[in-house]
Design a protein around this motif. Structure first.
Motif, PDB file in Angstrom:
ATOM      1  N   SER A  18      -3.853 -12.041  -6.102  1.00 57.18           N
ATOM      2  CA  SER A  18      -3.358 -10.921  -5.296  1.00 57.18           C
ATOM      3  C   SER A  18      -2.664  -9.856  -6.146  1.00 57.18           C
ATOM      4  CB  SER A  18      -2.436 -11.410  -4.170  1.00 57.18           C
ATOM      5  OG  SER A  18      -1.405 -12.209  -4.671  1.00 57.18           O
ATOM      6  N   ALA A  40      -2.700  -5.878  -5.626  1.00 58.59           N
ATOM      7  CA  ALA A  40      -1.420  -5.182  -5.409  1.00 58.59           C
ATOM      8  C   ALA A  40      -1.260  -4.057  -6.428  1.00 58.59           C
ATOM      9  CB  ALA A  40      -0.265  -6.173  -5.511  1.00 58.59           C
ATOM     10  N   THR A  97      -3.485  -1.194  -5.395  1.00 55.58           N
ATOM     11  CA  THR A  97      -2.867  -0.470  -4.286  1.00 55.58           C
ATOM     12  C   THR A  97      -1.726   0.405  -4.802  1.00 55.58           C
ATOM     13  OG1 THR A  97      -3.397  -2.341  -2.882  1.00 55.58           O
ATOM     14  CG2 THR A  97      -1.801  -0.750  -2.013  1.00 55.58           C
ATOM     15  N   SER A 127      -1.434   4.479  -4.697  1.00 56.61           N
ATOM     16  CA  SER A 127      -0.338   5.095  -3.933  1.00 56.61           C
ATOM     17  C   SER A 127       0.327   6.223  -4.726  1.00 56.61           C
ATOM     18  CB  SER A 127       0.711   4.039  -3.574  1.00 56.61           C
ATOM     19  OG  SER A 127       1.510   3.726  -4.709  1.00 56.61           O
ATOM     20  N   THR A 160       7.193  -2.299  -5.167  1.00 58.01           N
ATOM     21  CA  THR A 160       6.577  -2.521  -3.854  1.00 58.01           C
ATOM     22  C   THR A 160       5.433  -3.528  -3.979  1.00 58.01           C
ATOM     23  OG1 THR A 160       7.117  -0.246  -3.300  1.00 58.01           O
ATOM     24  CG2 THR A 160       5.507  -1.353  -1.882  1.00 58.01           C
ATOM     25  N   ALA A 161       4.613  -3.365  -5.022  1.00 58.63           N
ATOM     26  CA  ALA A 161       3.501  -4.297  -5.253  1.00 58.63           C
ATOM     27  C   ALA A 161       4.040  -5.708  -5.440  1.00 58.63           C
ATOM     28  CB  ALA A 161       2.705  -3.871  -6.483  1.00 58.63           C
ATOM     29  N   HIS A 206       6.870  -6.983  -4.371  1.00 59.01           N
ATOM     30  CA  HIS A 206       7.408  -7.579  -3.136  1.00 59.01           C
ATOM     31  C   HIS A 206       6.324  -7.848  -2.098  1.00 59.01           C
ATOM     32  CE1 HIS A 206      11.507  -7.691  -4.408  1.00 59.01           C
ATOM     33  NE2 HIS A 206      11.457  -6.434  -4.818  1.00 59.01           N
ATOM     34  N   SER A 207       5.141  -7.227  -2.278  1.00 61.32           N
ATOM     35  CA  SER A 207       4.048  -7.495  -1.341  1.00 61.32           C
ATOM     36  C   SER A 207       3.375  -8.843  -1.617  1.00 61.32           C
ATOM     37  CB  SER A 207       3.002  -6.374  -1.432  1.00 61.32           C
ATOM     38  OG  SER A 207       2.191  -6.550  -2.596  1.00 61.32           O
ATOM     39  N   ASP A 249       5.835 -14.925  -1.194  1.00 64.58           N
ATOM     40  CA  ASP A 249       7.086 -15.409  -1.778  1.00 64.58           C
ATOM     41  C   ASP A 249       6.961 -16.855  -2.223  1.00 64.58           C
ATOM     42  OD1 ASP A 249       8.645 -13.118  -1.695  1.00 64.58           O
ATOM     43  OD2 ASP A 249       9.071 -13.403   0.441  1.00 64.58           O
TER      44      ASP A 249
END
Lengths: 247, 247
Positions: free
Chosen positions: A227, A231, A234, A238, B234-235, B237-238, B241
Motif C-alpha cells: 500500500s 499511497a 496518491t 495531490s 498524509t500518505a 497516516h493513510s 495502523d
C-alpha cells in the motif's frame, strides 16, 4: 550491508534491524544484528551492529566475556553505572577488535574489518539514552534535534523518517514508520533483507516491552509494502501540477 | 557532490541536474552540469556530468575541440552517425582524461579525478536514446526495465522515482517527479544544491522543447518542497495502523 534504526520517543525507545549479511551477492546468510541484556527492574540495554560480522560478533562475545567459564564472567553491560560508561566500554572493544585484525593483515587489512554500533537503553534513575559508536571507539548521543540514529544503508530510508518522525508519536506509529523506511531500503538494496528484528522499550520499565521478528510472510509488512507504493503515488498526484506554459 | 537524473518517456527525454560543486564544505561554487548541442532538425544531444569538475570540464572542452581555432573545430557530437558512436567517443575521452591526471599524480592520484556522464539525445531516423558512461569508458543504455538513470548522490531521491515513474507520463508530471526527487536529495545532502537545470526534449523535434533554471525563489519548487512533507505525512497516516496486541 545492513540497515538498523533506533528512535528515541517521549514514550521510550524503538529499534529495528535487518538480518542479512553477505560476502558478495552469492554468499548471503541470516544473522541477528540486535542483542539485548537486562537486569529486571534495573536496566535494559540493546545493541545493533553494522559492518564486518566477525568484528561485531567478537565485540559481543567479549562484552559477555565468553572467553571465561560461565561462573567467572563479568558482563560490563550489567554493571557499568551509566549508559555513558557502557558506550565507552563498547567503543574501546570495537576499536581494539578492528585494530587487531587490521594489524595482523598488514597493508591488505587497511580499512577493512570496520563496524559501527547503535547502543540504546535505560538504567534506573536515569533517562533512556541512545548512542552511535564509531569504529574509532568514540561516540555521539541523540539529542532533541537528532532523535534517531541509522547505521548501514541509511540513505534510501531516511527521507520518510525526516518527514514523518515525531517525538510524541505512539510506539505503533513508530513501528509503522520504521516498516516504511525498511521497505524503501529493501526495495533498493538487495544486501538489506528480511526478516527484520524489532524491539520496543517503554520508558521506566527496564525490560523489552515488545519484541518481534518480522518475516517474509508477515501480513502487516506485506500490507505496508504494497500500500505504500499506492499511497506515495496518491501523495505525488495531490501536489500542484507543473505547467510549462506559465513559466 | 552532484545529483543528475535522466528519464526516457514515450513522449521523449527529460533531464534535471543540480549545480553545486564543492571541494570540502567550505568551498562551494555554482557550475552548470548540463550541456547540449544541436543540429536543428537533425539531432539534439544533452550531457550531464558528475564527479571531478576539472575532469568533466576537460571532457566537454575536448568534445568541442576548444584546443583548436574556432574554424578548425570538428565537434564529434555533431557528426557521429549514431548515439552509440557519440557514447563511445565520450567514453574514450572520459577514460583518457582521468587516466592522464591520475598517472601524472602518481600514488596520490589513484582513484581520484573520476567522473560519470549521462548522455541523452536523438538523431534523425533513430529513436531517442540515453546512456550512462562510466569512468572506465564503457557505458550502458536505458531499457524498458530501467528507463531512467541517475548519477551522483542517487539514493535519497530514488525511492520516489521507483514508485511514481511511468513511461506514459506527461512531461509536466515527469518534471514534478524530478522536483520531488531533487527536493528529498537537497534536504539530506548539503553538497547537492539549487539552482537546478532542466531540459525536455520532445521526440522527433531534434531541439530542446523546454529548458529552465530553477532557482531558490522559484514558487513552484517552493510549493513542492513544502507540500511534499505534508503529502508524505498524509500518505503515511493513510496506511493501515500497526497493533501490538494482535500479534
Amino acid at each position: 550491508m545492513t540497515y538498523c534504526v533506533g528512535m528515541v520517543l517521549d514514550k521510550g525507545l524503538v529499534m529495528m534491524s535487518d538480518t542479512r549479511t553477505n560476502s558478495g551477492v552469492d554468499n548471503i546468510s541470516v544473522f541477528s544484528k540486535m542483542f539485548h541484556w537486562q537486569v529486571p527492574g534495573e536496566r535494559v540495554l540493546t545493541v545493533m551492529t553494522a559492518g564486518n560480522l566477525a568484528t561485531t560478533q567478537a565485540v559481543i562475545s567479549q562484552l559477555e566475556e565468553r572467553t571465561k567459564a560461565p561462573e567467572d564472567r563479568d558482563n560490563v553491560l550489567l554493571k557499568a553505572p551509566t549508559m555513558f560508561q557502557v558506550a565507552s566500554e563498547i567503543g574501546q572493544l570495537l576499536r581494539s577488535t578492528i585494530q587487531r585484525t587490521q594489524d595482523s593483515n598488514g597493508a591488505r587489512g587497511k580499512g577493512r574489518f570496520t563496524a559501527s554500533i547503535i547502543l540504546a537503553g535505560q538504567i534506573d534513575g536515569m533517562e533512556p539514552r541512545m548512542f552511535m559508536i564509531y569504529p574509532e571507539g568514540n561516540f555521539i548521543e541523540t539529542s532533541a534535534d537528532t532523535p534517531f540514529l541509522q547505521i548501514g544503508e541509511t540513505k534510501y530510508g531516511r527521507p520518510i523518517i525526516l518527514r514523518a518522525y515525531d517525538r510524541t508519536m505512539s510506539f505503533e506509529d513508530a513501528t509503522k514508520l520504521l516498516m516504511v523506511s525498511f521497505d524503501s531500503t529493501l526495495k533498493a538494496n538487495l544486501s538489506v533483507g528480511l526478516p527484520l528484528d524489532m524491539m520496543v522499550i517503554e520508558r521506566d520499565t527496564f525490560a523489552p516491552s515488545y519484541q518481534r521478528r518480522i518475516t517474509q510472510d508477515d501480513p502487516y509488512f506485506q500490507a505496508i509494502s504494497s500500500s505504500w507504493g499506492d499511497a506515495l503515488k496518491t501523495a505525488f498526484h495531490s501536489l500542484p501540477d507543473y505547467s510549462f506554459s506559465s513559466k
